[in-house]
Design an enzyme around this catalytic site. Sequence first.
Site, PDB file in Angstrom:
ATOM      1  N   ARG A  14       0.792  -1.225   0.000  1.00 17.07           N
ATOM      2  CA  ARG A  14       0.000   0.000   0.000  1.00 17.07           C
ATOM      3  C   ARG A  14       0.822   1.272   0.000  1.00 17.07           C
ATOM      4  O   ARG A  14       0.572   2.191  -0.773  1.00 17.07           O
ATOM      5  CB  ARG A  14      -0.895   0.072   1.248  1.00 17.07           C
ATOM      6  N   THR A  15       1.783   1.343   0.893  1.00 15.34           N
ATOM      7  CA  THR A  15       2.459   2.631   1.062  1.00 15.34           C
ATOM      8  C   THR A  15       3.203   3.005  -0.216  1.00 15.34           C
ATOM      9  O   THR A  15       3.054   4.110  -0.745  1.00 15.34           O
ATOM     10  CB  THR A  15       3.398   2.592   2.285  1.00 15.34           C
ATOM     11  N   LYS A  28      25.612  -3.320  -1.509  1.00 18.25           N
ATOM     12  CA  LYS A  28      27.074  -3.235  -1.676  1.00 18.25           C
ATOM     13  C   LYS A  28      27.712  -2.511  -0.488  1.00 18.25           C
ATOM     14  O   LYS A  28      28.900  -2.275  -0.468  1.00 18.25           O
ATOM     15  CB  LYS A  28      27.407  -2.451  -2.946  1.00 18.25           C
ATOM     16  N   ARG A  80      11.246   4.091   3.082  1.00 18.07           N
ATOM     17  CA  ARG A  80      10.936   3.137   4.169  1.00 18.07           C
ATOM     18  C   ARG A  80      12.193   2.345   4.474  1.00 18.07           C
ATOM     19  O   ARG A  80      12.883   1.887   3.562  1.00 18.07           O
ATOM     20  CB  ARG A  80       9.828   2.190   3.736  1.00 18.07           C
ATOM     21  N   HIS A 104       5.274   6.139  11.480  1.00 24.76           N
ATOM     22  CA  HIS A 104       4.750   5.963  10.109  1.00 24.76           C
ATOM     23  C   HIS A 104       3.768   7.116   9.848  1.00 24.76           C
ATOM     24  O   HIS A 104       2.559   6.921   9.806  1.00 24.76           O
ATOM     25  CB  HIS A 104       4.054   4.604  10.014  1.00 24.76           C
TER      26      HIS A 104
HETATM   27  C1  NCD Z   1       1.850  -0.863   8.190  1.00 22.42           C
HETATM   28  C2  NCD Z   1       3.350  -0.701   8.317  1.00 22.42           C
HETATM   29  O1  NCD Z   1       4.095  -0.921   7.346  1.00 22.42           O
HETATM   30  O2  NCD Z   1       3.754  -0.312   9.403  1.00 22.42           O
HETATM   31  N1  NCD Z   1       1.442  -1.092   6.864  1.00 22.42           N
HETATM   32  C3  NCD Z   1       1.172  -0.009   6.068  1.00 22.42           C
HETATM   33  O3  NCD Z   1       2.033   0.783   5.780  1.00 22.42           O
HETATM   34  N2  NCD Z   1      -0.089   0.181   5.673  1.00 22.42           N
HETATM   35  C4  NCD Z   1       1.273  -1.849   9.120  1.00 22.42           C
HETATM   36  C5  NCD Z   1       1.820  -3.255   9.121  1.00 22.42           C
HETATM   37  O4  NCD Z   1       2.729  -3.605   8.362  1.00 22.42           O
HETATM   38  O5  NCD Z   1       1.322  -4.034   9.924  1.00 22.42           O
END
Ligand code: NCD
Length: 306
Positions: free
Chosen positions: A51-52, A80, A101, A129
């Site tokens: 999703r993100t 590397k 991320r 997040h």
């Molecule tokens: C979340 C995350 O990555 O922290 N997912 C997301 O970004 N929608 C929640 C999760 O992974 O449980």
Amino acid sequence: MKHLINPLDFSVEETEELLLLAEDIAKDRSRYSEVCHGKKLATLFYEPSTRTRLSFEAAMLNLGGNVLGFASGGDSSASKGESVADTIRVVSCYADIVAMRHPKEGAALVAATHASVPVINAGDGGHQHPTQTLTDLLTIHSLKGRLDNLTIGLCGDLKFGRTVHSLISAIGRYSGLKFVLISPEELKVPSYIRKEVLQKNNIQFKETEDLESVMPELDILYMTRVQRERFFNEEDYIRLKDKYILDMSKMALAREDMLVLHPLPRVNEISVEVDNDPRAVYFKQAQFGVYVRMALIMKLLGVELC
Ligand code: NCD
């Protein structure tokens, strides 16, 4: 230049401005379809994501911009031995804005320190997040009509769940809120959230292991996945993973207007039978995530509708 590393990087006023812009985008996306023409977003994902990453990419494409990036650290020069600081210096030459991320807490902050373009934290380890939080705020604001005077239950892995930490910090700035923190003893919120956010700001909260008994009190139930990848041993994960399963018998205890949110991905913690209940809004929430990321990209790039 502004970054979004922690949800508190945006004041309440700035956050509300962003939500209003996202709500306007949701009403008529086509008006915004060219505002980022010629701009590029880099998505640097060192950890799995559906999703993100895809909602960031969809958001930039919806704004008429372009995207580049990688979906795993193994595909980048991190394999590397390159540092985040060096990677971000270089990517700043290729893109106008970066979403990153990383499995390490604080990695996005390091990136922002060395970047010459805005950096968005798309999740740093078990820490924060902030764009999931913007998604959650937009979902609650759009569907409940307010962010204050709510009783919010957060259930599951409150220790490693970064979405939980960011949501408590951001929405905790509104008045009349009450948090009900539902988790096993081992997965309670970290003490920096309990002390520095909840107690320090005199926010009402209680901690319990029992989901059923608190169901009737809740305006919002925020379910979370037990974060397997952050456990030190598999045995503990297996013991705790199915502690909470939201099913229709538990939903029967809830108010008619309670909303169920989940950042997704779901594993077992919400039974699929709940998906058809109108109070289950986690798939709508994923759609809101695109609108709010469109708004965020516009704000950080200083782009406006002409
Ligand atoms: C979340 C995350 O990555 O922290 N997912 C997301 O970004 N929608 C929640 C999760 O992974 O449980």
